[in-house]
Design a protein around this motif. Structure first.
Motif, PDB file in Angstrom:
ATOM      1  N   LYS A 180       3.304  -7.888 -16.669  1.00  0.00           N
ATOM      2  CA  LYS A 180       4.768  -8.004 -16.635  1.00  0.00           C
ATOM      3  C   LYS A 180       5.357  -7.298 -15.420  1.00  0.00           C
ATOM      4  O   LYS A 180       6.372  -7.738 -14.872  1.00  0.00           O
ATOM      5  N   ALA A 181       4.703  -6.209 -15.000  1.00  0.00           N
ATOM      6  CA  ALA A 181       5.182  -5.504 -13.801  1.00  0.00           C
ATOM      7  C   ALA A 181       5.034  -6.380 -12.566  1.00  0.00           C
ATOM      8  O   ALA A 181       5.938  -6.445 -11.711  1.00  0.00           O
ATOM      9  N   LYS A 182       3.913  -7.078 -12.463  1.00  0.00           N
ATOM     10  CA  LYS A 182       3.699  -7.991 -11.321  1.00  0.00           C
ATOM     11  C   LYS A 182       4.785  -9.064 -11.281  1.00  0.00           C
ATOM     12  O   LYS A 182       5.302  -9.401 -10.213  1.00  0.00           O
ATOM     13  N   LYS A 183       5.135  -9.571 -12.457  1.00  0.00           N
ATOM     14  CA  LYS A 183       6.190 -10.590 -12.524  1.00  0.00           C
ATOM     15  C   LYS A 183       7.544 -10.002 -12.129  1.00  0.00           C
ATOM     16  O   LYS A 183       8.320 -10.617 -11.395  1.00  0.00           O
ATOM     17  N   ALA A 184       7.827  -8.791 -12.612  1.00  0.00           N
ATOM     18  CA  ALA A 184       9.102  -8.135 -12.285  1.00  0.00           C
ATOM     19  C   ALA A 184       9.234  -7.894 -10.787  1.00  0.00           C
ATOM     20  O   ALA A 184      10.321  -8.025 -10.214  1.00  0.00           O
ATOM     21  N   LEU A 185       8.132  -7.568 -10.126  1.00  0.00           N
ATOM     22  CA  LEU A 185       8.174  -7.274  -8.692  1.00  0.00           C
ATOM     23  C   LEU A 185       8.490  -8.502  -7.847  1.00  0.00           C
ATOM     24  O   LEU A 185       8.882  -8.369  -6.684  1.00  0.00           O
ATOM     25  N   LEU A 186       8.345  -9.679  -8.428  1.00  0.00           N
ATOM     26  CA  LEU A 186       8.754 -10.899  -7.723  1.00  0.00           C
ATOM     27  C   LEU A 186      10.270 -10.967  -7.587  1.00  0.00           C
ATOM     28  O   LEU A 186      10.796 -11.665  -6.719  1.00  0.00           O
ATOM     29  N   ASN A 187      10.971 -10.235  -8.468  1.00  0.00           N
ATOM     30  CA  ASN A 187      12.433 -10.182  -8.433  1.00  0.00           C
ATOM     31  C   ASN A 187      12.868  -8.728  -8.284  1.00  0.00           C
ATOM     32  O   ASN A 187      13.578  -8.172  -9.109  1.00  0.00           O
ATOM     33  N   SER A 188      12.378  -8.100  -7.205  1.00  0.00           N
ATOM     34  CA  SER A 188      12.684  -6.704  -6.956  1.00  0.00           C
ATOM     35  C   SER A 188      13.018  -6.525  -5.482  1.00  0.00           C
ATOM     36  O   SER A 188      13.383  -7.480  -4.796  1.00  0.00           O
ATOM     37  N   TYR A 189      12.891  -5.298  -4.992  1.00  0.00           N
ATOM     38  CA  TYR A 189      13.255  -4.970  -3.613  1.00  0.00           C
ATOM     39  C   TYR A 189      12.014  -4.583  -2.810  1.00  0.00           C
ATOM     40  O   TYR A 189      11.057  -4.030  -3.351  1.00  0.00           O
ATOM     41  N   ALA A 190      12.082  -4.813  -1.513  1.00  0.00           N
ATOM     42  CA  ALA A 190      10.935  -4.526  -0.655  1.00  0.00           C
ATOM     43  C   ALA A 190      10.565  -3.045  -0.696  1.00  0.00           C
ATOM     44  O   ALA A 190       9.378  -2.697  -0.677  1.00  0.00           O
ATOM     45  N   ASN A 191      11.562  -2.153  -0.739  1.00  0.00           N
ATOM     46  CA  ASN A 191      11.218  -0.724  -0.748  1.00  0.00           C
ATOM     47  C   ASN A 191      10.613  -0.292  -2.078  1.00  0.00           C
ATOM     48  O   ASN A 191       9.857   0.680  -2.133  1.00  0.00           O
ATOM     49  N   ILE A 192      10.888  -1.014  -3.173  1.00  0.00           N
ATOM     50  CA  ILE A 192      10.251  -0.738  -4.459  1.00  0.00           C
ATOM     51  C   ILE A 192       8.798  -1.214  -4.429  1.00  0.00           C
ATOM     52  O   ILE A 192       7.894  -0.542  -4.940  1.00  0.00           O
ATOM     53  N   LYS A 193       8.561  -2.344  -3.807  1.00  0.00           N
ATOM     54  CA  LYS A 193       7.193  -2.870  -3.716  1.00  0.00           C
ATOM     55  C   LYS A 193       6.267  -1.924  -2.950  1.00  0.00           C
ATOM     56  O   LYS A 193       5.052  -1.928  -3.167  1.00  0.00           O
ATOM     57  N   LYS A 194       6.831  -1.092  -2.073  1.00  0.00           N
ATOM     58  CA  LYS A 194       6.036  -0.111  -1.338  1.00  0.00           C
ATOM     59  C   LYS A 194       5.345   0.882  -2.273  1.00  0.00           C
ATOM     60  O   LYS A 194       4.350   1.513  -1.896  1.00  0.00           O
ATOM     61  N   LEU A 195       5.861   1.034  -3.484  1.00  0.00           N
ATOM     62  CA  LEU A 195       5.325   2.015  -4.429  1.00  0.00           C
ATOM     63  C   LEU A 195       4.155   1.465  -5.241  1.00  0.00           C
ATOM     64  O   LEU A 195       3.587   2.184  -6.069  1.00  0.00           O
ATOM     65  N   PHE A 196       3.825   0.204  -5.008  1.00  0.00           N
ATOM     66  CA  PHE A 196       2.765  -0.443  -5.786  1.00  0.00           C
ATOM     67  C   PHE A 196       1.602  -0.835  -4.886  1.00  0.00           C
ATOM     68  O   PHE A 196       1.783  -1.157  -3.716  1.00  0.00           O
ATOM     69  N   SER A 197       0.412  -0.841  -5.465  1.00  0.00           N
ATOM     70  CA  SER A 197      -0.782  -1.194  -4.705  1.00  0.00           C
ATOM     71  C   SER A 197      -0.822  -2.688  -4.413  1.00  0.00           C
ATOM     72  O   SER A 197      -0.107  -3.472  -5.027  1.00  0.00           O
ATOM     73  N   HIS A 198      -1.679  -3.048  -3.486  1.00  0.00           N
ATOM     74  CA  HIS A 198      -1.863  -4.468  -3.127  1.00  0.00           C
ATOM     75  C   HIS A 198      -2.263  -5.295  -4.357  1.00  0.00           C
ATOM     76  O   HIS A 198      -1.887  -6.450  -4.490  1.00  0.00           O
ATOM     77  N   ASP A 199      -2.985  -4.659  -5.278  1.00  0.00           N
ATOM     78  CA  ASP A 199      -3.441  -5.323  -6.497  1.00  0.00           C
ATOM     79  C   ASP A 199      -2.261  -5.825  -7.335  1.00  0.00           C
ATOM     80  O   ASP A 199      -2.314  -6.871  -7.960  1.00  0.00           O
ATOM     81  N   TYR A 200      -1.181  -5.061  -7.325  1.00  0.00           N
ATOM     82  CA  TYR A 200       0.014  -5.455  -8.069  1.00  0.00           C
ATOM     83  C   TYR A 200       0.740  -6.601  -7.383  1.00  0.00           C
ATOM     84  O   TYR A 200       1.380  -7.434  -8.021  1.00  0.00           O
ATOM     85  N   LEU A 201       0.700  -6.614  -6.057  1.00  0.00           N
ATOM     86  CA  LEU A 201       1.503  -7.562  -5.305  1.00  0.00           C
ATOM     87  C   LEU A 201       0.800  -8.873  -5.009  1.00  0.00           C
ATOM     88  O   LEU A 201       1.433  -9.847  -4.638  1.00  0.00           O
ATOM     89  N   SER A 202      -0.516  -8.910  -5.178  1.00  0.00           N
ATOM     90  CA  SER A 202      -1.270 -10.121  -4.844  1.00  0.00           C
ATOM     91  C   SER A 202      -1.328 -11.086  -6.019  1.00  0.00           C
ATOM     92  O   SER A 202      -1.021 -10.746  -7.144  1.00  0.00           O
TER      93      SER A 202
END
Length: 202
Positions: A180-202
């Motif tokens: 669910k966090a991975k899905k939420a990050l699709l509708n978030s901010y670039a500076n928030i995505k900096k706090l997550f590993s590549h595994d979350y964003l891929s």
């Protein structure tokens, strides 16, 4: 190298004299409000815009940045519960992590815990480590400002009711597992995505 986000567009700050593909400007000479307006205009027109602000000394790079716009210092948390779910808030239609402005003479770690508690209703938070510092531009009372947020990883055993701080525009608070966090990050901010590993964003 640092990134100052204007919406989701980063303005790069570095000690390199140039970066390929970027328009390089000495940070001493940079008119920050003009650059920000140009970024916003080109974003609205779906044009790519790449600014790089340069100074040979890292300390002076940041010192000059802080002189360009009024600075607001904030603290925030990437908080985990006992199940290793992450605490998210929803504000302005986007998923975010809780954060807020420090009060006068308040320690940054104290502010970060207080803000997470106030925005979510979660208690019993303990800081486990410092994560990073992010920069983003926002507008208040017709004036551009620079928000500098110090982010901390936190943990808690709290399993009570989550309470969004509605007077701060927060509409939802949710614990989210990895999926669910991975899905939420699709509708978030670039500076928030900096706090997550590549595994979350891929």
């Amino acid at each position: 190298m640092y990134k100052v986000f204007v919406n989701n567009t980063p303005i790069i700050l570095s000690t390199k004299k140039s970066i390929e593909g970027y328009q390089t400007i000495s940070i001493k000479e940079a008119d920050f409000p003009t650059i920000i307006r140009d970024v916003l205009r080109k974003e609205a027109e779906c044009e790519e815009v790449k600014y790089h602000l340069y100074h040979k000394t890292e300390d002076k790079l940041i010192a000059h940045l802080y002189k360009k716009l009024p600075v607001v210092v904030a603290g925030g948390g990437k908080a985990y519960n006992a199940n290793m779910d992450i605490l998210f808030i929803k504000r302005n239609g986007k998923w975010d992590l809780p954060k807020g402005k420090i009060e006068k003479k308040e320690h940054i770690e104290t502010a970060a815990i207080r803000e997470v508690e106030e925005e979510t209703g979660v208690t019993g938070l303990e800081i486990t480590k410092f994560l990073c510092k992010t920069f983003h531009v926002f507008k208040r009372a017709g004036e551009f400002r620079l928000k500098v947020t110090y982010w901390f990883e936190m943990k808690t055993e709290f399993d009570g009711v989550l309470v969004p701080q509605k007077n701060e525009g927060i509409t939802k608070v949710r614990w989210k597992n990895k999926k669910k966090a991975k899905k939420a990050l699709l509708n978030s901010y670039a500076n928030i995505k900096k706090l997550f590993s590549h595994d979350y964003l891929s």
